[in-house]
Structures are given as C-alpha cells and as structure tokens.
Design a protein around this motif. Structure first.
Motif, PDB file in Angstrom:
ATOM      1  N   ILE A   1     -60.091  26.267  38.222  1.00 36.22           N
ATOM      2  CA  ILE A   1     -61.482  26.265  37.768  1.00 36.22           C
ATOM      3  C   ILE A   1     -61.832  27.593  37.102  1.00 36.22           C
ATOM      4  O   ILE A   1     -62.593  27.618  36.132  1.00 36.22           O
ATOM      5  CB  ILE A   1     -62.459  25.925  38.929  1.00 36.22           C
ATOM      6  N   ASN A   2     -61.261  28.700  37.582  1.00 37.41           N
ATOM      7  CA  ASN A   2     -61.528  30.000  36.963  1.00 37.41           C
ATOM      8  C   ASN A   2     -61.002  30.055  35.535  1.00 37.41           C
ATOM      9  O   ASN A   2     -61.631  30.656  34.658  1.00 37.41           O
ATOM     10  CB  ASN A   2     -60.937  31.136  37.799  1.00 37.41           C
TER      11      ASN A   2
ATOM     12  N   GLU B   1     -62.299  30.030  29.768  1.00 38.29           N
ATOM     13  CA  GLU B   1     -62.167  29.454  28.421  1.00 38.29           C
ATOM     14  C   GLU B   1     -63.512  28.998  27.860  1.00 38.29           C
ATOM     15  O   GLU B   1     -63.741  29.049  26.656  1.00 38.29           O
ATOM     16  CB  GLU B   1     -61.167  28.302  28.428  1.00 38.29           C
ATOM     17  N   LEU B   2     -64.396  28.550  28.737  1.00 41.06           N
ATOM     18  CA  LEU B   2     -65.726  28.119  28.310  1.00 41.06           C
ATOM     19  C   LEU B   2     -66.698  29.297  28.168  1.00 41.06           C
ATOM     20  O   LEU B   2     -67.784  29.140  27.608  1.00 41.06           O
ATOM     21  CB  LEU B   2     -66.292  27.091  29.293  1.00 41.06           C
TER      22      LEU B   2
ATOM     23  N   PRO C   1     -66.788  26.949  22.374  1.00 37.09           N
ATOM     24  CA  PRO C   1     -67.321  27.052  23.733  1.00 37.09           C
ATOM     25  C   PRO C   1     -68.797  27.446  23.785  1.00 37.09           C
ATOM     26  O   PRO C   1     -69.531  26.989  24.647  1.00 37.09           O
ATOM     27  CB  PRO C   1     -66.449  28.127  24.396  1.00 37.09           C
ATOM     28  N   GLU C   2     -69.225  28.275  22.844  1.00 33.17           N
ATOM     29  CA  GLU C   2     -70.623  28.719  22.875  1.00 33.17           C
ATOM     30  C   GLU C   2     -71.607  27.561  22.680  1.00 33.17           C
ATOM     31  O   GLU C   2     -72.733  27.616  23.167  1.00 33.17           O
ATOM     32  CB  GLU C   2     -70.907  29.837  21.860  1.00 33.17           C
ATOM     33  N   HIS C   3     -71.188  26.487  22.008  1.00 37.01           N
ATOM     34  CA  HIS C   3     -72.060  25.322  21.843  1.00 37.01           C
ATOM     35  C   HIS C   3     -72.380  24.698  23.203  1.00 37.01           C
ATOM     36  O   HIS C   3     -73.506  24.275  23.455  1.00 37.01           O
ATOM     37  CB  HIS C   3     -71.433  24.284  20.922  1.00 37.01           C
TER      38      HIS C   3
ATOM     39  N   GLN D   1     -67.171  19.673  30.530  1.00 40.76           N
ATOM     40  CA  GLN D   1     -67.172  20.467  29.298  1.00 40.76           C
ATOM     41  C   GLN D   1     -65.761  20.887  28.905  1.00 40.76           C
ATOM     42  O   GLN D   1     -65.415  20.876  27.722  1.00 40.76           O
ATOM     43  CB  GLN D   1     -68.056  21.708  29.457  1.00 40.76           C
ATOM     44  N   TYR D   2     -64.964  21.247  29.873  1.00 42.05           N
ATOM     45  CA  TYR D   2     -63.590  21.646  29.578  1.00 42.05           C
ATOM     46  C   TYR D   2     -62.813  20.482  28.979  1.00 42.05           C
ATOM     47  O   TYR D   2     -62.072  20.642  28.009  1.00 42.05           O
ATOM     48  CB  TYR D   2     -62.898  22.163  30.847  1.00 42.05           C
TER      49      TYR D   2
END
Length: 183
Positions: free
Chosen positions: A2-3, A8-9, A40-42, A29-30
């Motif tokens: 999860i980290n 990455e997000l 990722p910023e979206h 999301q991932y």
C-alpha cells in the motif's frame, strides 16, 4: 504494497489521517492509474476537492495538518489555498493563516488574494462608503465588478460608480441597479 501505491499516487499518511482518502480509494485509484494515461495529480485533485466540498469548517489543528500535507505538492497547493479562501469555511484567524501561505506563491496569488479579500469584506459589510469610493477610484474593473455584484451595495455607491467608472459595462449596470433601487 500500500505504501508503494500511495507513493506512486503522490499520497502521504497524512491524507489518511485527515480522512481525505481511505485504503479502498487508494486501491481503486492505483488500479485506474495503471490502466490509463492519466496523471496521479488528477486523482489527488479530485479527492481533495470532494473532501473540501463536504467539510463545513476546520479546527486549527486540521487546517495546519492539511497545509503541511500539501505545502510541497506543487500540483495541489494553490488549489487547496484557493478553495479554502473562497468557500467561507474559515474564521478570520484561519483565513489570515491560509492567506499568508497563498500570498507567498507569487504576484498572481497576491492579486487574486486582494480580490478574495474584497469579496469577503463586501459579503460581511466591512467596508465604509469612503473605502468603497477609494476602491472604485483605482479603476480596476475586477474590483468594480465585485462591488457592483454585491447584493447589499448602497445606492450612493451605485450612483458614484455610474458617474466615475471608466468601464461602460459597469456604468450601465450601475445605472440600471440604481434606477431599480429608486423605484
């Protein structure tokens, strides 16, 4: 695992602590990010906006943690500040706290902050007739529009604006509003 997904997000543990995201959101999301050409910023912007929209107020501690969490996120920092400053969810002390950070983003932020402060002052009826005339005399169309769009604007200010603004649209609108107020 999860980290890795959070990294990455672009999330940190503070996003979970604040309740902005949960583990299910990170997983979905991932998965979506892995199968798209999105950035990722979206995803972060979407989650942040939903979080801010459902909040009606913030404690000082929540606000500080929120700012600390996003201060280094260049994609979201200005979005956060603008949302907080424009949505009237902050008390005066909190507003000034956020405004200090926002104003440091550059001249564009200082200009925007001036308009946000004016709008807030108009909504709270904090400006005297003398202060409003001084603002009108600066001949800034954005400021004049904010004054003109204020529902509680004094008829004397409308007349002054109609006589002294150099912007024809503002003059016409001020004349129309003052005529309606006379009736």
């Amino acid at each position: 695992m999860i980290n890795k997904k959070m990294k990455e997000l672009g999330y940190t543990n503070s996003w979970i602590t604040l309740g902005i995201i949960d583990l299910d959101t990170i997983e979905s999301q991932y998965s979506a990010l892995s199968n798209s050409s999105s950035f990722p910023e979206h995803y972060r912007v979407d989650v942040l906006n939903r979080y801010l929209d459902r909040r009606t107020s913030f404690t000082d501690e929540e606000l500080k943690l929120l700012i600390d969490t996003l201060r280094d996120d260049q994609d979201l920092e200005s979005t956060l500040y603008l949302h907080l400053l424009q949505e009237h969810k902050l008390n005066k002390k909190q507003f000034d706290f956020v405004a200090e950070f926002f104003g440091n983003l550059g001249q564009w932020a200082e200009d925007k902050l001036r308009l946000i402060r004016l709008k807030r002052s108009l909504l709270e009826n904090e400006l005297s007739k003398k202060e409003l005339i001084k603002i009108i005399d600066k001949q800034n169309s954005k400021e004049q529009h904010l004054i003109l769009d204020s529902p509680d604007i004094n008829i004397d200010i409308l007349r002054y604006m109609a006589e002294n603004s150099k912007f024809s649209k503002i003059v016409n609108k001020a004349l129309n509003r003052s005529k309606r107020a006379d009736q």
